[in-house]
Design an enzyme around this catalytic site. Structure first.
Site: not given
Length: 680
Positions: A49-50, A240-241, A271, A626
């Site tokens: 994503k980043t 973002d997010e 998420q 994670r």
DNA sequence: GTAGCGTAGATTTTT
DNA sequence: TCTACGCTAC
């Protein structure tokens, strides 16, 4: 015989020299290279994503977009810093004109420029939870509410209620009715407190966190010319997010995007874990409807976890209903070992197991910093901390204690806040309250005298503080210290101008605060060291306003000055709440306390609310995803210290959401006959 | 009005 | 374990 030969056309060369097609997978490339317009990128856990977002910024810069036309909104300061850094490494362009930051920090930046339009000045103070509580308490006191007869909500609770209201746009009545039913009879008084709170913020020229968002939106809505200014500048808005944005943030994005600007929102509905802070999943789920003609990109290749872990995660989340359908595929090879499910007799054995396994994994070649212990709530890490300490395993914990919220840091900044914002009553009271013999009563009188002088409202540079303040009526006991305070304040504004931040901190420390420290704390030395570090950090700023804003908007977990910083190179296991672990990854992850009432959290089980339980399950999903190589799910079968009296633990219901074959159950034996004994 | 002490009460997640 | 509050003695 003719030879078959294919000529590959060289990819287009950009200023950055990046070959986007090689650097990205197909799904990522489609998003990064998408034409201007509205786009929603659903990027699953571990799917880059980043990377997608930073390459998008690079792509824009490579395609003749000016850095100053880009606005990058993130959820945390850390995320924004990291992204800007990565963009800088990627492209040769000058990115200093690019705006990147959290919604709150971007809001404060905009409000700083237009504060006057809203009845504030540009030196407004930013209130944290503690400051809010002080204001609320003083409002409650002034309203003469009989809190003895019936329980009136505490300042902390009121702050939460008001915050939820601002962030969701839901009316007070409704919030009280649905979530704080026990206070329903107080409704009118609560509303009175709320109005008093708003009035007080205006009078003291202060904004709380929510104001930074709400007032920005109000500014845009009330002043079309201001909105146009920013719409005209930010032709490319990136978020973002996106799954964690609330309705105010959603509105802010809508306004900035306007009719014409490009908007790319990146997120993963699976998420979304911040609804308690007002995050509204319907924003991401409804994006295609709200922006007709928008393109949705789904990125489903997971580079992080082995298939065994990813399959488990997918199965765990599939019990949820409200979500985008997606099917994360692992790009990695199957390992042949399954995630471990470990039942242990009690919490201390759970800790012992985790510690022992950590040592074994280290022996197998996994460095400590590639391991993490995750939990639902910070207090669940207690036994682990003790066990790791006993065994001498170094660990780093992102605890609830935040550097910038510690009393001594706030004490020092109160001085600075007051000279910057002379209407800041909270800071004034805090500052004078430090003087021996000066309690709440005297402090209030001094404040009244200060108001009467008229200087709190006047815009011109004040004369010397000492000239003004030394005329005030001071109790004998305090007189000497008061005098010292005055001279210190003089040092903060030499010739009427604001001194440099680090110079200010130094003056405060040497002038008054060092004495207070040694008199009040047994760990004065380490607190002093903190303040010196703060002073050093202030060296990065020329502008006190900017410095104070940063202080208020940053938490220690962002990696800024923290006492342990020096030892950062050491190898350490990470202990973290799941919320704080979002976006991070480790080779081996231990998820502990998988017990009903702990995780899912007891209050959520009590509330019996399907949406809340789904969010809790998303949190579980975040925890699972994670892990790269190894995952350990552990729970104690008994909890002798349980507050609720439930000594026998029921394994987390989330463990029933996937087939038993997806994990391997470990039976942990005990070869130590003394293990059951209480430690001394 | 202030400071120091003892007790009760509560423990999710954070910009 | 820690913190917020109320009580009491100066």
């Amino acid at each position: 015989m003719a030879r078959q030969y294919t000529l590959h056309r060289s990819s287009q060369v950009h200023a950055s020299g990046i070959d986007y097609k090689t650097a990205l997978n197909e799904e990522q490339y489609a998003a990064v290279s998408s034409p201007p317009g509205r786009a929603l990128v659903i990027a699953g856990a571990g799917s880059g994503k980043t990377r997608t977002l930073t390459y998008r910024v690079a792509w824009l810069l490579d395609h003749q977009v000016d850095a100053r036309e880009i606005l990058l909104l993130t959820f945390t300061n850390k995320a924004s810093r990291e992204m800007v850094e990565r963009v800088r490494e990627l492209v040769p362009h000058d990115t200093s004109a690019l705006w990147a930051g959290t919604f709150h920090s971007i809001g404060s930046r905009i409000l700083r420029r237009h504060a006057e339009d809203l009845g504030f000045t540009k030196s407004y103070s930013i209130l944290d939870r503690d400051d809010q509580k002080s204001i609320l308490n003083s409002v409650i006191a002034s309203l003469d509410i009989d809190t003895k007869q019936r329980r009136f909500p505490k300042a902390d609770v009121l702050a939460s209620i008001f915050s939820l209201m601002e962030n969701t746009g839901v009316a007070l009545t409704e919030i009280i009715a649905s979530r704080y039913d026990q206070f329903y009879d107080w409704l009118e008084k609560i509303e009175e407190v709320r109005l008093g709170y708003i009035a007080k913020k205006l009078a003291t020229n202060s904004m709380d966190f929510d104001d930074l968002l709400v007032l920005t939106v109000r500014l845009f809505e009330q002043q079309p010319d201001v909105l146009q200014l920013y719409q005209g500048r930010f032709k490319h808005v990136l978020v973002d997010e996106y799954q964690d944005t609330n309705s105010v943030q959603g509105r802010m994005i809508d306004l900035l995007a306007g009719e014409r600007n490009s908007l790319m929102a990146v997120g993963d509905d699976a998420q979304s874990i911040y609804s308690w802070r007002g995050a509204d999943m319907s924003l991401i789920l409804g994006f295609p409807l709200r922006y007709p003609g928008s393109k949705v990109h789904i990125i489903e290749t997971n580079y992080r976890s082995v298939p065994e872990i990813l399959d488990l995660s997918n199965a765990a989340i599939s019990a949820n209903r409200g979500r985008f359908e997606k099917d994360l595929r692992s790009s990695r090879e199957a390992q042949g070992t399954l995630p471990a499910l470990v039942a242990l007799p009690d919490p201390s054995t759970q800790a012992a197991f985790v510690a022992q396994r950590i040592l074994e994994l280290r022996d197998e070649g996994i460095p400590l910093e590639e391991m993490a212990v995750l939990y639902r709530a910070h207090f669940q890490s207690l036994e682990i901390q003790m066990e790791l300490t006993v065994r001498g395993i170094p660990f780093a914990i992102t605890s609830g204690l935040r550097f910038f919220e510690q009393a001594h840091i706030k004490d020092v900044s109160a001085f600075m806040r007051f000279v910057v914002n002379r209407r800041d009553e909270i800071s004034f009271l805090r500052m004078v309250g430090l003087l021996p013999g000066c309690g709440p009563g005297t402090a209030a009188k001094l404040w009244a005298e200060w108001l009467k002088s008229g200087w709190s409202e006047r815009v011109e540079v004040p004369p010397k503080w000492s000239d003004l303040f030394l005329k005030f009526k001071i109790p004998k006991k305090t007189a000497k210290h008061w005098e010292q305070l005055c001279y210190t304040l003089d040092e903060l504004t030499p010739d009427g101008a604001l001194a440099h931040p680090s110079q200010m901190i130094f003056s405060i420390l040497e002038g008054v605060y060092a004495d207070y420290l040694t008199a009040s704390f047994d760990n004065a030395e380490s607190r002093r060291a903190d303040i010196e570090q703060l002073s050093q950090y202030g060296g990065n700023f020329d502008d006190v306003l900017e410095f104070l804003a940063q202080l208020s908007l940053m938490s220690s977990t962002d990696g800024e000055p923290s006492g342990e910083r020096a030892a950062k190179d050491d190898e350490k296991v990470t202990l973290s709440s799941i919320h704080q672990a979002k976006g991070l990854e480790w080779k081996a992850v231990f998820l502990i306390w998988l017990v009903n009432g702990q995780f899912p959290n007891g209050r959520i089980l009590e509330a019996d609310d399907a949406d809340m339980l789904e969010e809790e399950r998303r949190l579980f999903y975040v925890a699972l995803t994670r892990a790269k190589d190894e995952l350990y799910l552990t729970y104690p079968m008994m909890n002798p210290k349980s507050y609720t009296g439930d000594i026998i633990c029921r394994p987390s219901q989330f463990l029933e959401d996937f087939p038993a074959e997806m994990v391997e159950e470990w039976n942990v034996g005990n070869d130590d006959p003394w293990a059951d004994d209480e430690p001394f």
